[in-house]
Design a protein around this motif. Structure first.
Motif, short mmCIF file in Angstrom:
data_model
loop_
_atom_site.label_atom_id
_atom_site.label_comp_id
_atom_site.label_asym_id
_atom_site.label_seq_id
_atom_site.Cartn_x
_atom_site.Cartn_y
_atom_site.Cartn_z
N ALA A 140 0.81 -1.22 0.00
CA ALA A 140 0.00 0.00 0.00
C ALA A 140 0.83 1.26 0.00
CB ALA A 140 -0.92 0.01 1.22
N GLY A 141 2.05 1.23 0.56
CA GLY A 141 2.84 2.44 0.67
C GLY A 141 3.84 2.64 -0.43
N ALA A 142 3.86 1.79 -1.46
CA ALA A 142 4.87 1.91 -2.50
C ALA A 142 4.65 3.18 -3.31
CB ALA A 142 4.82 0.70 -3.41
N SER A 143 5.69 3.99 -3.46
CA SER A 143 5.60 5.20 -4.27
C SER A 143 6.99 5.62 -4.68
CB SER A 143 4.94 6.35 -3.50
OG SER A 143 5.68 6.66 -2.36
N ALA A 144 7.05 6.47 -5.69
CA ALA A 144 8.34 6.94 -6.16
C ALA A 144 8.69 8.26 -5.52
CB ALA A 144 8.29 7.10 -7.68
N GLY A 145 9.97 8.55 -5.43
CA GLY A 145 10.41 9.80 -4.86
C GLY A 145 11.66 10.29 -5.53
N LEU A 146 12.27 11.32 -4.97
CA LEU A 146 13.45 11.93 -5.57
C LEU A 146 14.54 12.08 -4.52
CD1 LEU A 146 11.70 14.75 -7.62
CD2 LEU A 146 12.64 12.63 -8.50
N LEU A 147 14.84 11.00 -3.82
CA LEU A 147 15.75 11.09 -2.70
C LEU A 147 17.12 10.51 -2.95
CD1 LEU A 147 13.27 10.11 0.15
CD2 LEU A 147 13.84 12.38 -0.70
N THR A 148 17.21 9.53 -3.87
CA THR A 148 18.45 8.80 -4.02
C THR A 148 19.14 9.19 -5.32
OG1 THR A 148 17.45 6.97 -2.85
CG2 THR A 148 19.48 6.50 -4.05
N ALA A 149 20.39 9.56 -5.23
CA ALA A 149 21.15 9.89 -6.42
C ALA A 149 21.44 8.63 -7.21
CB ALA A 149 22.45 10.58 -6.04
N LYS A 166 23.23 -2.60 -28.88
CA LYS A 166 23.81 -3.28 -27.73
C LYS A 166 23.09 -2.79 -26.49
CE LYS A 166 28.07 -4.16 -25.18
NZ LYS A 166 27.77 -5.59 -25.07
N ILE A 167 22.49 -3.70 -25.76
CA ILE A 167 21.71 -3.34 -24.57
C ILE A 167 22.54 -3.59 -23.33
CG2 ILE A 167 19.54 -3.66 -23.33
CD1 ILE A 167 19.22 -2.72 -26.25
N ASP A 168 22.78 -2.54 -22.60
CA ASP A 168 23.54 -2.63 -21.34
C ASP A 168 22.54 -2.75 -20.19
OD1 ASP A 168 25.51 -2.44 -19.35
OD2 ASP A 168 25.32 -0.24 -19.29
N VAL A 169 22.32 -3.97 -19.72
CA VAL A 169 21.37 -4.21 -18.63
C VAL A 169 22.00 -3.81 -17.31
CG1 VAL A 169 20.09 -5.98 -17.35
CG2 VAL A 169 20.20 -6.07 -19.85
N GLN A 170 21.28 -3.01 -16.55
CA GLN A 170 21.77 -2.61 -15.24
C GLN A 170 20.78 -3.05 -14.17
OE1 GLN A 170 23.38 1.27 -14.67
NE2 GLN A 170 24.04 1.48 -16.78
N TRP A 171 21.28 -3.82 -13.23
CA TRP A 171 20.53 -4.33 -12.09
C TRP A 171 20.68 -3.30 -10.98
CZ3 TRP A 171 17.43 -7.91 -13.42
CH2 TRP A 171 16.89 -8.83 -12.52
N ARG A 172 19.60 -2.71 -10.51
CA ARG A 172 19.69 -1.57 -9.61
C ARG A 172 19.21 -1.94 -8.20
NH1 ARG A 172 22.56 2.41 -12.18
NH2 ARG A 172 21.70 3.81 -10.59
N PRO A 173 20.10 -2.25 -7.28
CA PRO A 173 19.69 -2.51 -5.90
C PRO A 173 19.31 -1.22 -5.19
CG PRO A 173 22.08 -2.55 -6.08
CD PRO A 173 21.55 -2.37 -7.48
N GLY A 174 18.71 -1.36 -4.03
CA GLY A 174 18.31 -0.19 -3.25
C GLY A 174 16.91 0.27 -3.61
N ASN A 175 16.60 1.52 -3.30
CA ASN A 175 15.28 2.06 -3.57
C ASN A 175 15.18 2.42 -5.05
OD1 ASN A 175 12.88 3.58 -3.76
ND2 ASN A 175 13.00 4.07 -1.59
N TYR A 176 14.73 1.46 -5.82
CA TYR A 176 14.76 1.59 -7.27
C TYR A 176 13.88 2.73 -7.78
CZ TYR A 176 13.99 0.46 -12.18
OH TYR A 176 13.88 0.53 -13.55
N ASP A 177 12.65 2.83 -7.27
CA ASP A 177 11.74 3.86 -7.77
C ASP A 177 12.30 5.25 -7.54
OD1 ASP A 177 9.86 2.07 -8.70
OD2 ASP A 177 8.71 2.06 -6.84
N GLN A 178 12.94 5.46 -6.41
CA GLN A 178 13.52 6.77 -6.14
C GLN A 178 14.74 7.02 -7.02
OE1 GLN A 178 14.19 6.93 -1.90
NE2 GLN A 178 12.03 7.24 -1.44
#
Length: 414
Positions: A11-20, A64-76
């Motif tokens: 219920a609380g999932a949302s995107a933000g602008l906190l993580t560089a 050429k597709i460079d796949v990046q696996w993004r750990p952490g707060n992905y939406d932010q």
């Protein structure tokens, strides 16, 4: 818990602008056979998923597709990256209304011209704005109610078809060693979200952009959730929360709200001694099933938008073999395409087939106009109602005012 697709359904999932975000995007043109595109995914918890998407990317020959696996707060991370020139070309996510209105993602409607009706409408709708599609759904995750057939039979309880019947069943199934129902360690305050409202015949936002729960039925339904919380038939304080089926499998509860991802483990350990249900209807409403789906989107800052769009169509429209593999080989999910869900062998029988039927008949997703601000206002009130016994009528009056103001704000920007 490692981040997985199920975070879309909390219920609380949302995107933000906190993580560089990082600067290694792979945006250069030295790929030889066409441009080099960066494609971002969040870090899945299912083993083999990363290797699978890398295999898909390697099979695309126009770039050429460079796949990046993004750990952490992905939406932010993604929200921040879309505001810069160092973000992804193609990314997995659910574009927000602010991102769409702000011109941060591009229109992908033409990619679905001949297949739009084949995508499950419940998950396509939140990626559609002003008649245009801004993200191509990848797979469907859903939540549902698991129940132990033998425990219900021994107690003389039928699988509950209404919310009142669920409350009665939870009480009858509760013993000294087993609780009747598990909705999460907070009594469902964190996971249920708008599901009870939809089960009452209401909705979060109407088709014409107004509050969809300004109705006495909303307060009546949410009051029943507090009754569940206080009558000692709910399991609270389990070793793992709602997304993990261990409480159900260990016999701590006769019924548990969880996700489709838990079905293979439940089936392995319980065999045929379980069934699944949607969230039961209340009053004049209908059963409800929350669904969610990340989609593939293209950044408006990509220097190779046409190639990026072609890649998205190739992977998520044309390569139906990869789409089925992605949904069912590294976890348990439903393909976003109706035709694929119908023909997938793993989804043709038993509880899996029921889950597919639930998504078609009762599935709903949070609407695009349901912004993080609206979500926070409602979620805070829901928690107070369930856990603290706050007055549902007064709480919802406040929420209606806040959500109405938020809807006015976003409609002015359109």
């Amino acid at each position: 818990m490692t981040i997985s697709r199920r975070t879309l359904l909390t219920a609380g999932a949302s995107a933000g602008l906190l993580t560089a975000c990082g600067s290694n995007t792979g945006r250069d043109d030295d790929a030889g056979a066409g441009p080099k595109l960066s494609q971002w995914y969040h870090q899945y918890g299912e083993a083999g998923t990363e290797q699978a998407v890398e295999r898909y990317a390697a099979a695309y020959k126009k770039a050429k597709i460079d796949v990046q696996w993004r750990p952490g707060n992905y939406d932010q991370q993604t929200a921040a990256a879309l505001l810069t020139d160092s973000g992804p070309d193609v990314f997995e996510g659910s574009p927000t209304l602010d991102q769409i209105q702000g011109g941060q993602v591009i229109d992908l409607s033409d990619l679905l011209e001949d297949v739009r009706d084949d995508f499950n409408p419940a998950v396509l709708a939140p990626k559609t704005y002003d008649g245009k599609v801004w993200g191509v759904p990848q797979v469907i995750d859903m939540q549902l109610l698991y129940y132990r057939k033998s425990l219900l039979s021994d107690a003389g309880v039928e699988p509950p078809a209404t919310l009142d019947a669920l409350i009665d069943a939870a009480a009858k199934l509760t013993t000294k060693k087993v609780k009747g129902l598990f909705l999460g360690n907070d009594g469902g305050a964190g996971v249920l979200g708008g599901t009870p409202l939809y089960a009452a015949g209401l909705e979060l936002v109407t088709d014409d952009g107004k509050v969809g729960f300004d109705d006495p039925a909303a307060a009546r339904t949410l009051a029943k959730l507090h009754q569940l919380y206080t009558d000692e038939s709910l399991l609270l304080g389990a070793p793992a929360d709602w997304s993990d089926p261990s409480a159900f499998l260990q016999g701590l509860t006769a019924m548990q709200w969880s996700g489709l991802w838990a079905l293979p483990q439940v089936q392995k350990e319980l065999g045929d001694d379980f069934g699944v249900l949607p969230f039961p209807k209340d009053g004049s409403g209908a059963p409800a099933v929350p669904v969610g789906a990340y989609g593939a989107a293209v950044s408006a800052r990509s220097r190779h938008q046409d190639t990026a769009k072609d890649f998205v169509r190739w992977l998520w429209v044309e390569r139906t073999d990869y789409q089925e593999d992605f949904a069912l080989s590294y976890g348990f999910h439903i393909p976003a395409r109706i035709s694929l869900a119908k023909k997938a062998d793993k989804l043709k029988t038993g509880a899996a087939a029921e889950a597919v039927r639930f998504t078609g008949e009762h599935g709903y997703a949070q609407p695009l106009l349901w912004t993080p601000a609206a979500q926070t206002a409602y979620q805070d009130a829901l928690s107070r109602i369930i856990k603290s016994g706050a007055n549902p009528e007064s709480e919802l009056r406040t929420v209606v005012r806040k959500v109405s103001a938020e809807l006015d704000r976003v409609k002015k920007k359109s």
